[in-house]
Write a protein that holds these residues in place. Structure first.
Motif, short mmCIF file in Angstrom:
data_model
loop_
_atom_site.label_atom_id
_atom_site.label_comp_id
_atom_site.label_asym_id
_atom_site.label_seq_id
_atom_site.Cartn_x
_atom_site.Cartn_y
_atom_site.Cartn_z
N ALA A 1 0.98 -1.18 -0.06
CA ALA A 1 -0.08 -0.02 0.01
C ALA A 1 0.93 1.34 0.04
O ALA A 1 1.92 1.11 0.54
CB ALA A 1 -1.00 0.16 1.05
N CYS A 2 0.33 2.33 -0.61
CA CYS A 2 1.14 3.59 -0.47
C CYS A 2 0.77 4.36 0.77
O CYS A 2 -0.13 3.89 1.44
CB CYS A 2 1.03 4.50 -1.92
N PRO A 3 1.51 5.26 0.95
CA PRO A 3 1.42 6.19 2.21
C PRO A 3 0.13 6.86 2.26
O PRO A 3 -0.73 6.76 3.47
CB PRO A 3 2.46 7.36 2.33
N ALA A 4 -0.42 7.42 1.29
CA ALA A 4 -1.72 8.17 1.29
C ALA A 4 -1.79 9.23 2.52
O ALA A 4 -0.81 9.87 2.96
CB ALA A 4 -2.85 7.46 1.10
N LEU A 5 -3.04 8.98 3.19
CA LEU A 5 -3.17 10.18 4.09
C LEU A 5 -2.35 9.63 5.46
O LEU A 5 -2.14 8.28 5.66
CB LEU A 5 -4.72 9.93 4.54
N THR B 1 -0.07 12.15 4.86
CA THR B 1 1.04 12.70 4.34
C THR B 1 0.69 13.20 2.97
O THR B 1 1.23 14.46 2.48
CB THR B 1 2.55 12.12 4.59
N CYS B 2 0.39 12.40 2.06
CA CYS B 2 0.51 12.75 0.60
C CYS B 2 -0.67 13.91 0.23
O CYS B 2 -1.94 13.49 0.52
CB CYS B 2 0.24 11.26 -0.07
N GLY B 3 -0.13 14.66 -0.48
CA GLY B 3 -1.01 15.71 -0.66
C GLY B 3 -1.98 15.54 -1.96
O GLY B 3 -3.21 16.14 -2.12
N LEU B 4 -1.77 14.40 -2.61
CA LEU B 4 -2.64 13.86 -3.93
C LEU B 4 -3.72 12.78 -3.36
O LEU B 4 -4.63 12.51 -4.11
CB LEU B 4 -1.60 13.33 -4.82
N ALA B 5 -3.64 12.32 -2.01
CA ALA B 5 -4.59 11.24 -1.69
C ALA B 5 -5.87 11.69 -1.55
O ALA B 5 -6.20 12.67 -1.25
CB ALA B 5 -3.97 10.78 -0.36
N LEU B 6 -6.66 10.63 -2.28
CA LEU B 6 -8.27 11.13 -2.17
C LEU B 6 -8.71 10.29 -1.05
O LEU B 6 -9.88 10.39 -0.57
CB LEU B 6 -8.69 10.54 -3.25
N MET C 1 -3.11 -1.68 -2.54
CA MET C 1 -3.98 -0.51 -2.44
C MET C 1 -3.32 0.90 -2.59
O MET C 1 -2.15 0.94 -2.26
CB MET C 1 -4.57 -0.47 -0.93
N THR C 2 -4.22 1.94 -3.18
CA THR C 2 -3.54 3.17 -3.35
C THR C 2 -4.51 4.18 -2.92
O THR C 2 -5.75 3.91 -3.13
CB THR C 2 -2.90 3.60 -4.84
N GLY C 3 -3.99 5.28 -2.19
CA GLY C 3 -4.96 6.27 -2.12
C GLY C 3 -5.45 7.29 -3.26
O GLY C 3 -6.17 8.30 -2.96
N CYS C 4 -4.94 6.94 -4.31
CA CYS C 4 -5.35 7.56 -5.75
C CYS C 4 -4.99 6.89 -6.92
O CYS C 4 -4.32 5.85 -6.65
CB CYS C 4 -4.73 9.12 -5.53
N PRO C 5 -5.40 7.45 -7.95
CA PRO C 5 -5.02 6.57 -9.06
C PRO C 5 -3.77 6.75 -9.72
O PRO C 5 -3.36 6.02 -10.68
CB PRO C 5 -6.09 6.86 -10.28
N ASN C 6 -2.71 7.46 -9.09
CA ASN C 6 -1.36 7.66 -9.49
C ASN C 6 -0.39 6.26 -9.49
O ASN C 6 0.52 6.26 -10.17
CB ASN C 6 -0.54 8.70 -8.74
N GLY C 7 -0.98 5.23 -8.51
CA GLY C 7 -0.30 4.10 -8.79
C GLY C 7 0.85 3.78 -8.12
O GLY C 7 1.78 2.77 -8.52
N CYS C 8 1.20 4.35 -7.03
CA CYS C 8 2.46 4.24 -6.17
C CYS C 8 2.80 2.81 -5.69
O CYS C 8 3.73 2.54 -5.61
CB CYS C 8 2.54 5.36 -5.07
N ALA C 9 1.84 2.02 -5.68
CA ALA C 9 1.97 0.71 -4.87
C ALA C 9 1.58 -0.41 -6.03
O ALA C 9 1.51 -1.38 -5.61
CB ALA C 9 1.07 0.52 -3.67
#
Ligand code: SRM
Ligand code: SF4
Length: 590
Positions: free
Chosen positions: A440-444, A446-451, A483-491
């Motif tokens: 999983a990516c960090p998302a909330l 810290t990440c400013g792009l997380a939905l 899992m990712t907090g947005c569609p950018n695909g970091c994980a």
């Protein structure tokens, strides 16, 4: 090979704001040094862009936003710092210094990234300079860990004592060094002219960035080096991939892949996730030049007006492989041969105890979501520090966000196991497959792009899936859930068997159909699903998999067989129709 200085030859529309910030930034200087010394809590928008090249992201703690707004306060500004580690390789001393800095200068956690780097979160402005200095003193760097340059170069981190593993790890280091920014800004700002070995000192010529030019690349460029018998780094996801083809245990040459990339935007059909495809085959001595040549083509022809269309994959979509190859041939000093046939590239996570082949052992420790932290039930950070202090192993980050402890004697492996167990850390063999292969990516927050949530949500989703899979006697079936907090695909969600990608704070798109080998793009299975409905959405498919599964068949492979259209999807857009309905209409008992 051409080393011509950057000229924006394209006739695209006007350059994007980021292009203007880069070009006017005096080779990454901007006003960063002044703001660093001043009383401001944050940097100007242009400097925020330049800071990325220094490995630093300006962020705010999103958990505190509402409360602070109520109290009439602005955002709580803080920074994320990323250390670039080619092939994920560190010494014991380097790891211990990063661990110590996490406690002194950041939020008491270290985070292994999906590209074998290490991140700190929650660094305050005043701690940035000491942190960068400490990292450089320990012969590591944050330079080029982010920004529009060649990013950290990945390779299999396993310390297997054979020529092939040594070759790919060495090549990752060489590419990183070759394509690191040359500007003296990094030294001037952070090191005060102090000579550090990990990045080059400033010289008059170097400030001109002979390769990148003043606007650097149009976007980030990601490169990985895999082996045909070990694709633990997910080679098809990157802009540039080199796959070592073996002969007698040595790398006889590399297949060069280009144009992979996973970032998309919801509802934007012109944004795509796609796998890299073969461009040609080359001798090992030409590998460095090959990456440099691709980077130069990207530098000169990538889109500099629309950042959503700027990655190398869009240039490849526009040109096609043939035109790209012609341009490559025109620039390279060697001839690209036709790509060699590649089978299904095996995946390893390198966890648990394994022989290195030189008499020593290594031990892979599972790190959930890459977060090395002490919690109430599991004190992973303390356990790792004890082990590294006592045994001084090599430490290596994997592309699955886990850690390898290397160069251990056999009795030390048992001691490692005991220390981990005493701190509540499970051995890989005790983990279910669904947890072991999850990311999983960090998302909330810290990440400013997380939905929506990711790293903080996935553990409970895995708990539920574990129970269901146990009941279906699928505990040991191959399955990767991301899992990712947005569609950018970091994980790297779109190559997984199952992925949850946030669409809003309370809804996720569910993808199905990739697999561990990372060589197939998943379908959008169900749209806008609430986390409490994840299991209900997947459960019929899981049951069907349990009852009709062929020996060893992964969920992704099973799903593709059920669909029956023989598709091996290599591309998906930001706007797709869900496939759940198609499965219904196939008279499958969903
Ligand atoms: Fe990523 C942006 C975290 C790997 C695609 N990524 C971000 C930022 C910096 C958010 C931002 O721009 O403000 C995230 C910081 C969050 C935080 O609080 O730490 C972030 N990306 C990460 C990491 C830490 C995720 C992780 O779970 O480890 C990974 C760092 C890797 C490293 O060490 O360099 C990370 N990012 C990836 C990957 C996976 C990979 O490369 O294997 C991808 C998909 C592959 C690709 O690049 O296509 C990825 N990140 C993106 C994108 C989409 C880019 C695009 O082409 O559209 C963004 C947004 C952007 O760049 O504008 C992004
Ligand atoms: Fe942030 Fe999105 Fe990347 Fe997650 S996938 S770290 S939410 S940019």
């Amino acid at each position: 090979m051409s080393t011509t200085r950057f000229k924006n030859k394209k006739s695209h529309d006007k350059p994007s704001k980021v292009e203007i910030a880069k070009s006017g930034g005096s080779f990454l200087r901007g006003q960063v040094a002044e703001t660093l010394e001043g009383r401001e809590e944050r940097f100007s928008p242009d400097d925020v862009q330049l800071l990325k090249f220094h490995g630093i992201y300006q962020q705010d703690d999103r958990d505190l936003r509402i409360e602070r707004r109520k109290r009439g306060l602005g955002k709580h500004w803080q920074f994320m710092m990323r250390v670039a580690l080619p092939a994920g390789i560190m010494t014991a001393g380097q790891y211990l210094s990063l661990d110590e800095m996490a406690g002194r200068l950041a939020d008491c956690s270290l985070r292994i990234t999906t590209r074998q780097g290490i991140q700190f979160h929650g660094v305050l402005k005043g701690a940035l300079k000491p942190a960068v200095q400490d990292i450089n003193r320990r012969m590591m760097t944050t330079l080029g860990a982010c920004g529009d340059v060649q990013r950290n170069v990945m390779a299999c981190p396993a310390p297997i004592d054979d020529p092939a593993h040594r070759a790919v790890q060495r090549l990752a280091e060489e590419i990183s060094r070759e394509l690191r920014p040359q500007s003296g800004a990094y030294h001037e700002i952070w090191i005060d002219g102090e000579k550090a070995v990990s990045s080059k000192p400033p010289t008059a010529a170097a400030t001109e960035e002979s390769f990148y030019g003043k606007a650097y690349l149009p976007r980030k460029l990601k490169t990985g080096v895999a082996l045909e018998n070990d694709n633990c780094i997910d080679i098809f996801s990157y802009d540039v991939g080199l796959v070592g083809m073996l002969q007698g245990g040595r790398v006889a040459g590399y297949n060069l892949l280009i144009g992979g990339g996973l970032g998309m935007t919801h509802n934007k059909p012109e944004t795509i996730a796609r796998l890299a495809e073969p461009l040609g085959y080359l001798a090992p001595e030409n590998a460095l030049e090959a990456v440099r040549t691709v980077a130069a083509i990207f530098r000169d022809h990538g889109n500099r007006s629309d950042r959503r269309q700027a990655r190398l994959k869009y240039l490849l979509e526009k040109w096609g492989v043939e035109r790209f190859r012609r341009e490559f041939d025109r620039r390279a000093s060697f001839e690209l041969e036709p790509p060699r046939e590649m089978g299904r590239l095996p995946f390893h996570d390198h966890l648990g105890a394994q022989r290195q082949g030189d008499g020593d052992w290594f031990y892979g420790v599972f790190v959930q979501n890459g977060r090395i932290v002490d919690g109430s039930e599991m004190r992973l950070r303390t356990a790792l520090r004890r082990i590294v202090e006592e045994m001084r192993p090599g430490v290596r980050a994997t592309a699955q966000q886990s850690l390898l402890l290397t160069g251990l004697e056999r009795p030390q492996v048992e001691r490692v196991r005991r220390i981990l167990a005493r701190h509540g850390v499970k051995d890989a063999a005790q983990l279910s497959n669904v947890r072991r292969f999850s990311m999983a990516c960090p998302a909330l927050p810290t990440c400013g792009l997380a939905l929506g949530e990711s790293e903080r949500l996935i553990p409970s989703v895995l708990d539920e899936l574990e129970l269901e899979l146990e009941q279906l006697e699928l505990k040991n079936a191959p399955l990767t859930v991301r899992m990712t907090g947005c569609p950018n695909g970091c994980a790297r969600p779109y190559t997984a068997d199952v992925a949850f990608v946030a669409r809003s704070p309370s809804t996720y798109h569910v993808f199905v159909g990739g697999r561990l080998e990372g060589d197939r793009i998943a379908d959008l299975f169900a749209a806008d699903v609430k986390p409490e409905d994840f299991l209900e959405t997947l459960s019929p498919l899981l049951k069907l998999w349990a009852s009709q599964r062929r020996n060893g068949e992964s969920l992704g492979d099973f799903y593709q067989r059920m669909l029956g259209d023989g598709s091996h999807r290599r591309r998906i857009t930001g706007k797709e129709d869900p496939t759940l309905g198609r499965l219904h209409s196939l008279e499958v008992a969903l």
